[in-house]
Design a protein around this motif. Structure first.
Motif, PDB file in Angstrom:
ATOM      1  N   THR A 253      22.463  65.915  17.753  1.00 53.82           N
ATOM      2  CA  THR A 253      23.005  64.709  18.380  1.00 53.82           C
ATOM      3  C   THR A 253      24.480  64.853  18.755  1.00 53.82           C
ATOM      4  O   THR A 253      25.098  63.878  19.173  1.00 53.82           O
ATOM      5  CB  THR A 253      22.870  63.516  17.411  1.00 53.82           C
ATOM      6  OG1 THR A 253      23.448  63.864  16.145  1.00 53.82           O
ATOM      7  CG2 THR A 253      21.411  63.141  17.217  1.00 53.82           C
ATOM      8  N   ASP A 254      25.048  66.060  18.612  1.00 54.08           N
ATOM      9  CA  ASP A 254      26.448  66.283  18.960  1.00 54.08           C
ATOM     10  C   ASP A 254      26.537  66.550  20.461  1.00 54.08           C
ATOM     11  O   ASP A 254      26.055  67.570  20.954  1.00 54.08           O
ATOM     12  CB  ASP A 254      26.996  67.474  18.165  1.00 54.08           C
ATOM     13  CG  ASP A 254      28.502  67.606  18.285  1.00 54.08           C
ATOM     14  OD1 ASP A 254      29.080  67.018  19.221  1.00 54.08           O
ATOM     15  OD2 ASP A 254      29.111  68.289  17.447  1.00 54.08           O
ATOM     16  N   CYS A 255      27.180  65.628  21.184  1.00 53.56           N
ATOM     17  CA  CYS A 255      27.232  65.747  22.645  1.00 53.56           C
ATOM     18  C   CYS A 255      28.292  66.741  23.120  1.00 53.56           C
ATOM     19  O   CYS A 255      28.331  67.083  24.309  1.00 53.56           O
ATOM     20  CB  CYS A 255      27.473  64.374  23.280  1.00 53.56           C
ATOM     21  SG  CYS A 255      28.973  63.540  22.699  1.00 53.56           S
ATOM     22  N   ASP A 256      29.157  67.208  22.223  1.00 54.20           N
ATOM     23  CA  ASP A 256      30.148  68.232  22.564  1.00 54.20           C
ATOM     24  C   ASP A 256      30.321  69.137  21.353  1.00 54.20           C
ATOM     25  O   ASP A 256      31.131  68.859  20.460  1.00 54.20           O
ATOM     26  CB  ASP A 256      31.481  67.595  22.957  1.00 54.20           C
ATOM     27  CG  ASP A 256      32.503  68.636  23.436  1.00 54.20           C
ATOM     28  OD1 ASP A 256      32.221  69.844  23.348  1.00 54.20           O
ATOM     29  OD2 ASP A 256      33.584  68.218  23.900  1.00 54.20           O
ATOM     30  N   ASP A 257      29.587  70.227  21.328  1.00 58.43           N
ATOM     31  CA  ASP A 257      29.597  71.115  20.164  1.00 58.43           C
ATOM     32  C   ASP A 257      30.765  72.089  20.195  1.00 58.43           C
ATOM     33  O   ASP A 257      30.806  73.043  19.423  1.00 58.43           O
ATOM     34  CB  ASP A 257      28.276  71.887  20.079  1.00 58.43           C
ATOM     35  CG  ASP A 257      27.955  72.324  18.653  1.00 58.43           C
ATOM     36  OD1 ASP A 257      28.405  71.640  17.721  1.00 58.43           O
ATOM     37  OD2 ASP A 257      27.268  73.346  18.485  1.00 58.43           O
TER      38      ASP A 257
END
Length: 231
Positions: free
Chosen positions: A168-172
């Motif tokens: 669910t991390d939109c910017d890893d």
């Protein structure tokens, strides 16, 4: 043959009987402990009331080294309801995904947050390697499906797996961006809800302390507040 079919139809009409829908059958099987696809673990959260809806969760992993996966359910506003752990005989491995069923009653809420945390420890202790969550809308009388990949990639080390690997991390690439972060006024979607700078009224007309007309913008020196920018 036609006569027999007509007789059976007539008997059903006379007795007021109805044929259960596929959804009713699935819900009945889920609530009555039937069906191998969700027999690995059960999280019963009915508070003594009859089961009237549920979530079928598939927990997967594409790599070894996951000793324990904790799955938890919260209300839509973040209040914990219950949790269970998949470990030992129900350990999640690349060769074996696990099925978990979550049972709920009619009088509960309809919006939920489904969480999972993955640990190297077989006791679900220490720091989780990944955290995942999904929003689940669950009206009464329904069964919803969810899939959690317990070994998603976490390149920025914020313990939230990348969207590209089931997380669910939109910017890893940025550890300050993840679903549980607080939104800042900085032109970035800090909490991964697909909105930028929500709650700061950016672009709204304003009047500065000197009485000049302007628009609300983010304060470049403080990402928690705004300023009235004038020309």
């Amino acid at each position: 043959m036609r006569g027999t079919s007509a007789l059976m139809l007539g008997m059903l009409l006379l007795c007021g009987c109805t044929v259960p829908s596929d959804d009713d059958v699935i819900l009945e099987r889920l609530c009555s402990h039937a069906g191998r696809e969700f027999q690995d673990a059960t999280l019963q959260l009915t508070d003594g009331e009859p089961c009237s809806r549920g979530i079928v969760v598939e927990v997967r992993s594409w790599r070894y080294g996951i000793g324990c996966v904790r799955v938890a359910l919260e209300t839509g506003n973040g209040r914990p309801i219950g949790s269970t752990s998949l470990r030992g005989q129900t350990q999640v491995t690349p060769a074996k995904s696990r099925g978990l069923r979550i049972l709920l009653a009619e009088g509960q809420e309809t919006a939920f947050r489904l969480y999972s945390e993955s640990f190297e420890s077989e006791l679900c202790t220490g720091t989780p390697s990944t955290r995942l969550f999904q929003l689940v809308d669950l009206p009464n009388g329904t069964v919803q499906s969810a899939r959690l990949d317990s070994a998603g990639t976490d390149a920025d080390g914020d313990q939230y797996a990348s969207i590209d690997t089931g997380g669910t991390d939109c910017d890893d690439t940025n550890a300050d961006v993840h679903p549980d972060n607080i939104e800042k006024c900085d032109g970035v979607d800090n909490d991964c809800d697909k909105y930028v700078d929500e709650g700061f009224n950016i672009g709204v007309s304003c009047t500065s302390q000197q009485g000049a007309k302007g628009i609300v913008t983010c304060d470049p020196s403080n990402s928690t507040q705004t300023i009235c920018a004038t020309r």
